[in-house]
Design a protein around this motif. Structure first.
Motif, PDB file in Angstrom:
ATOM      1  N   ALA A   1     -21.356  70.002 -17.892  1.00 58.22           N
ATOM      2  CA  ALA A   1     -22.810  70.716 -17.841  1.00 58.22           C
ATOM      3  C   ALA A   1     -22.400  72.242 -18.171  1.00 58.22           C
ATOM      4  O   ALA A   1     -23.228  72.841 -18.690  1.00 58.22           O
ATOM      5  CB  ALA A   1     -23.481  70.477 -16.580  1.00 58.22           C
ATOM      6  N   VAL A   2     -21.152  72.565 -17.529  1.00 63.12           N
ATOM      7  CA  VAL A   2     -20.918  73.934 -17.520  1.00 63.12           C
ATOM      8  C   VAL A   2     -19.482  74.193 -17.944  1.00 63.12           C
ATOM      9  O   VAL A   2     -18.853  73.288 -17.393  1.00 63.12           O
ATOM     10  CB  VAL A   2     -21.243  74.929 -16.344  1.00 63.12           C
ATOM     11  N   GLY A   3     -18.929  74.879 -18.828  1.00 69.24           N
ATOM     12  CA  GLY A   3     -17.604  74.862 -19.332  1.00 69.24           C
ATOM     13  C   GLY A   3     -17.093  76.236 -18.704  1.00 69.24           C
ATOM     14  O   GLY A   3     -17.624  77.149 -18.704  1.00 69.24           O
ATOM     15  N   TRP A   4     -15.946  76.050 -18.437  1.00 78.27           N
ATOM     16  CA  TRP A   4     -15.040  77.463 -17.735  1.00 78.27           C
ATOM     17  C   TRP A   4     -15.053  78.410 -18.669  1.00 78.27           C
ATOM     18  O   TRP A   4     -15.368  79.582 -18.538  1.00 78.27           O
ATOM     19  CB  TRP A   4     -13.820  77.059 -17.311  1.00 78.27           C
ATOM     20  N   LYS A   5     -14.604  77.920 -20.005  1.00 82.20           N
ATOM     21  CA  LYS A   5     -14.602  79.016 -21.199  1.00 82.20           C
ATOM     22  C   LYS A   5     -15.766  79.754 -21.304  1.00 82.20           C
ATOM     23  O   LYS A   5     -15.813  81.007 -21.605  1.00 82.20           O
ATOM     24  CB  LYS A   5     -14.118  78.428 -22.425  1.00 82.20           C
ATOM     25  N   GLY A   6     -16.886  78.984 -20.924  1.00 77.34           N
ATOM     26  CA  GLY A   6     -18.274  79.591 -21.562  1.00 77.34           C
ATOM     27  C   GLY A   6     -18.494  80.590 -20.327  1.00 77.34           C
ATOM     28  O   GLY A   6     -19.732  81.337 -20.660  1.00 77.34           O
TER      29      GLY A   6
ATOM     30  N   GLU B   1     -20.885  70.627 -11.758  1.00 81.68           N
ATOM     31  CA  GLU B   1     -21.361  71.080 -12.853  1.00 81.68           C
ATOM     32  C   GLU B   1     -20.052  71.443 -13.770  1.00 81.68           C
ATOM     33  O   GLU B   1     -20.312  71.246 -14.953  1.00 81.68           O
ATOM     34  CB  GLU B   1     -22.065  72.506 -12.549  1.00 81.68           C
ATOM     35  N   PHE B   2     -19.106  71.798 -13.156  1.00 84.34           N
ATOM     36  CA  PHE B   2     -17.849  71.912 -14.303  1.00 84.34           C
ATOM     37  C   PHE B   2     -17.108  70.756 -14.576  1.00 84.34           C
ATOM     38  O   PHE B   2     -17.087  70.560 -15.854  1.00 84.34           O
ATOM     39  CB  PHE B   2     -16.875  73.028 -13.508  1.00 84.34           C
ATOM     40  N   THR B   3     -17.048  69.777 -13.570  1.00 87.01           N
ATOM     41  CA  THR B   3     -16.455  68.333 -13.913  1.00 87.01           C
ATOM     42  C   THR B   3     -17.154  67.632 -14.797  1.00 87.01           C
ATOM     43  O   THR B   3     -16.623  66.836 -15.465  1.00 87.01           O
ATOM     44  CB  THR B   3     -15.977  67.746 -12.786  1.00 87.01           C
TER      45      THR B   3
ATOM     46  N   TYR C   1      -7.544  71.027 -19.142  1.00 90.69           N
ATOM     47  CA  TYR C   1      -6.722  70.355 -20.386  1.00 90.69           C
ATOM     48  C   TYR C   1      -7.032  71.055 -21.482  1.00 90.69           C
ATOM     49  O   TYR C   1      -7.727  72.154 -21.432  1.00 90.69           O
ATOM     50  CB  TYR C   1      -7.737  68.954 -20.622  1.00 90.69           C
ATOM     51  N   ARG C   2      -6.713  70.582 -22.677  1.00 95.93           N
ATOM     52  CA  ARG C   2      -6.592  71.396 -23.940  1.00 95.93           C
ATOM     53  C   ARG C   2      -7.878  72.012 -24.348  1.00 95.93           C
ATOM     54  O   ARG C   2      -7.976  73.014 -24.818  1.00 95.93           O
ATOM     55  CB  ARG C   2      -6.027  70.750 -24.971  1.00 95.93           C
ATOM     56  N   ASP C   3      -8.745  71.096 -24.070  1.00 95.13           N
ATOM     57  CA  ASP C   3     -10.216  71.426 -24.581  1.00 95.13           C
ATOM     58  C   ASP C   3     -10.974  72.273 -23.567  1.00 95.13           C
ATOM     59  O   ASP C   3     -12.183  72.672 -23.896  1.00 95.13           O
ATOM     60  CB  ASP C   3     -11.135  70.239 -25.039  1.00 95.13           C
ATOM     61  N   TRP C   4     -10.346  72.813 -22.540  1.00 97.63           N
ATOM     62  CA  TRP C   4     -11.036  73.532 -21.543  1.00 97.63           C
ATOM     63  C   TRP C   4     -11.837  72.823 -20.526  1.00 97.63           C
ATOM     64  O   TRP C   4     -12.507  73.334 -19.635  1.00 97.63           O
ATOM     65  CB  TRP C   4     -11.546  74.799 -21.897  1.00 97.63           C
ATOM     66  N   SER C   5     -11.806  71.435 -20.807  1.00 98.61           N
ATOM     67  CA  SER C   5     -12.525  70.630 -19.753  1.00 98.61           C
ATOM     68  C   SER C   5     -11.497  70.611 -18.355  1.00 98.61           C
ATOM     69  O   SER C   5     -10.563  70.881 -18.326  1.00 98.61           O
ATOM     70  CB  SER C   5     -12.978  69.497 -20.245  1.00 98.61           C
ATOM     71  N   LEU C   6     -12.574  70.562 -17.299  1.00 96.31           N
ATOM     72  CA  LEU C   6     -11.793  70.399 -16.126  1.00 96.31           C
ATOM     73  C   LEU C   6     -12.079  69.008 -15.479  1.00 96.31           C
ATOM     74  O   LEU C   6     -13.423  68.256 -15.619  1.00 96.31           O
ATOM     75  CB  LEU C   6     -12.450  71.318 -15.117  1.00 96.31           C
ATOM     76  N   SER C   7     -11.116  68.344 -14.974  1.00 95.49           N
ATOM     77  CA  SER C   7     -11.231  66.836 -14.063  1.00 95.49           C
ATOM     78  C   SER C   7     -11.338  67.147 -12.641  1.00 95.49           C
ATOM     79  O   SER C   7     -11.784  66.337 -11.757  1.00 95.49           O
ATOM     80  CB  SER C   7     -10.230  65.889 -14.300  1.00 95.49           C
ATOM     81  N   PHE C   8     -10.987  68.430 -12.293  1.00 87.27           N
ATOM     82  CA  PHE C   8     -10.949  68.783 -10.678  1.00 87.27           C
ATOM     83  C   PHE C   8     -11.127  70.358 -10.542  1.00 87.27           C
ATOM     84  O   PHE C   8     -10.422  70.957 -11.449  1.00 87.27           O
ATOM     85  CB  PHE C   8      -9.991  68.161  -9.946  1.00 87.27           C
ATOM     86  N   ILE C   9     -11.773  70.574  -9.873  1.00 84.12           N
ATOM     87  CA  ILE C   9     -12.125  72.132  -9.105  1.00 84.12           C
ATOM     88  C   ILE C   9     -12.387  72.264  -7.870  1.00 84.12           C
ATOM     89  O   ILE C   9     -12.980  71.451  -7.378  1.00 84.12           O
ATOM     90  CB  ILE C   9     -12.810  73.026 -10.271  1.00 84.12           C
ATOM     91  N   GLY C  10     -11.749  73.120  -7.054  1.00 85.33           N
ATOM     92  CA  GLY C  10     -12.047  72.916  -5.548  1.00 85.33           C
ATOM     93  C   GLY C  10     -13.400  73.508  -5.196  1.00 85.33           C
ATOM     94  O   GLY C  10     -14.234  74.150  -5.889  1.00 85.33           O
ATOM     95  N   ALA C  11     -13.739  73.239  -3.862  1.00 84.79           N
ATOM     96  CA  ALA C  11     -14.870  73.471  -3.403  1.00 84.79           C
ATOM     97  C   ALA C  11     -15.483  74.693  -3.430  1.00 84.79           C
ATOM     98  O   ALA C  11     -16.782  75.330  -3.432  1.00 84.79           O
ATOM     99  CB  ALA C  11     -15.244  72.856  -2.028  1.00 84.79           C
ATOM    100  N   GLY C  12     -14.404  75.965  -3.539  1.00 79.90           N
ATOM    101  CA  GLY C  12     -14.807  77.216  -3.264  1.00 79.90           C
ATOM    102  C   GLY C  12     -15.331  77.931  -4.566  1.00 79.90           C
ATOM    103  O   GLY C  12     -15.898  79.151  -4.615  1.00 79.90           O
ATOM    104  N   VAL C  13     -15.507  77.077  -5.546  1.00 77.09           N
ATOM    105  CA  VAL C  13     -15.870  77.570  -6.870  1.00 77.09           C
ATOM    106  C   VAL C  13     -17.390  77.998  -6.997  1.00 77.09           C
ATOM    107  O   VAL C  13     -17.851  78.934  -7.573  1.00 77.09           O
ATOM    108  CB  VAL C  13     -15.516  76.505  -7.963  1.00 77.09           C
TER     109      VAL C  13
END
Length: 448
Positions: free
Chosen positions: A180-185, A175-177, A153-165
């Protein structure tokens, strides 16, 4: 509360006509299971004329037994005095039926018999199985492709990310959804501003896709090179809303190429077994992919349609509008038509038209913009909707007052004749108990 039904209409033939107009199979039994009346659907189901049915015990015709089957809903209704239901395979051929029995009584409260209704739930069960299988296939595809699928989303938060991350970053999907950890970070500090600028520029231009490469910092301090392929999604107001993306670890380009080949092979394997039609076309509308479900649906083989324009699959009256819509999208990249589900008509090889449900997506191929559509034949669903409308019209126009209550006895629906006969408008009757009709002129034993 036990609901007791009495049939004392001045025109019982009208009820017979109503019951003859519905798709559910209905028969009326006496307390000994003998059939005293059947509607047309029940006669068709038993494949016998009514005169061969009446007077016969239901279990002899339906189950081929000399006594009621174990758990027979009619037997249970006779003991309980209320509606009973069960799902049964009446033919042994995988046809799932919902069997419902209702008791009916005389004015003294004596059981006169049961109303026995059989509803075919096979199509519904099949649809449920297909949806579960489609969901399983989609989950398998997302979890097994070499890239990492995500929604952000606009704020770089994630509602879903695949198991391979976790394999690429060292962090778990949770940790992403969870935030706790931000992708931009985890983007390399030297690449952050460049990535943000490309993202801002794509929003400004209302771009439908964005492809950018940057480095990320793993949890263990390692560095990986990522290719981020984003499908930009916009709201009704045109403002950026979310992004569906694919992350590829391109630290080793040869490995990435091999994984992409594996991904394509997996996609084709899953697409070939999908229950819905999948069709891909280029920007000119020429068909490049046509799965087996589409072949069954439209009557063409994949080689028959390869390279031909997709308008061959739609009625002629829609073709100019389709081409106009394609031209406008390619000129404006208006995202509002993407991802929506619409209903329209398809046309088979033999020229017959049929209703379809279509969802459209875009993607970038080597040759440029391409489109993929998931197509579902909704002929059965449309037929059921038409029958429901017809049944509703019959009930709405019936001269007899009709009332529908829930299991607790609360009124959920009354037809116009109820309002005329009782004087209660629908808005006053709904939500109340039928006891509002008691005059108080009879004793409690009568009402019971």
């Amino acid at each position: 509360m036990i609901h007791r039904m009495r049939i004392d209409s001045p025109d019982p033939g009208r009820f017979e006509r109503i019951l003859d107009s519905i798709n559910d199979a209905v028969m009326i039994l006496d307390p000994g299971h003998r059939i005293v009346w059947v509607n047309r659907a029940m006669a068709d189901l038993l494949d016998l004329p009514p005169e061969k049915i009446l007077g016969t015990r239901c279990y002899e015709l339906v189950h081929g037994t000399d006594r009621p089957i174990e758990g027979c809903p009619c037997d249970v209704t006779k003991r309980s005095g209320r509606r009973e239901s069960a799902e049964l395979d009446l033919t042994g051929g995988g046809i799932c039926s919902l069997v419902t029995t209702d008791p009916y009584f005389d004015q003294a409260g004596n059981l006169l018999g049961m109303v026995h209704i059989i509803s075919d739930k096979t199509a519904m069960k099949r649809t449920e199985r297909e949806l579960r299988e489609s969901s399983r296939q989609l989950s398998s595809l997302v979890d097994n492709i070499p890239g990492i699928v995500y929604r952000g989303y606009r704020d770089w938060s994630l509602s879903f990310i695949g198991a391979g991350v976790d394999r690429v970053t060292g962090y778990s999907p949770g940790e992403f959804t969870s935030g706790a950890v931000g992708w931009k970070g985890i983007i390399h500090p030297d690449d952050v501003e460049r990535v943000k600028e490309k993202f801002r520029q794509a929003q400004k231009e209302k771009a439908s896709t964005l492809r950018v490469e940057y480095r990320i910092l793993r949890k263990d301090g390692g560095v990986r090179l990522i290719e981020d392929r984003r499908q930009m999604l916009y709201g009704e107001d045109g403002a950026f809303a979310s992004v569906d993306g694919l992350l590829l670890d391109i630290t080793d380009p040869m490995e990435t190429g091999r994984k992409l080949q594996e991904s394509e092979a997996r996609f084709r394997a899953i697409a070939s077994t999908a229950s819905d039609g999948i069709v891909s076309v280029d920007a000119c509308g020429n068909i490049g992919f046509f799965n087996q479900a589409a072949e069954r649906m439209f009557g063409y083989s994949a080689p028959d349609v390869a390279g031909k324009n997709v308008v061959m699959l739609m009625p002629e009256r829609y073709r100019s509008a389709h081409q106009g819509g394609m031209d406008r999208f390619l000129a404006t990249k208006d995202p509002r038509i993407i991802g929506k589900t619409v209903e329209l008509e398809g046309v088979r090889r033999d020229g017959t038209e049929f209703p379809i449900e279509l969802s459209l997506a875009t993607w970038e191929s080597k040759e440029g913009m391409a489109f993929s559509a998931i197509i579902r034949d909704i002929t059965v669903r449309k037929s059921r909707e038409t029958n429901l409308v017809r049944l509703q019209m019959a009930v709405e126009q019936a001269a007899e007052a009709m009332v529908v209550t829930d299991a607790a006895g609360t009124i959920e629906y009354v037809n116009p004749s109820f309002e005329r006969v009782t004087g209660y408008p629908a808005e006053e009757a709904v939500g109340r108990n039928p006891r509002i009709l008691k005059s108080g002129k009879q004793d409690e034993a009568f009402y019971r």
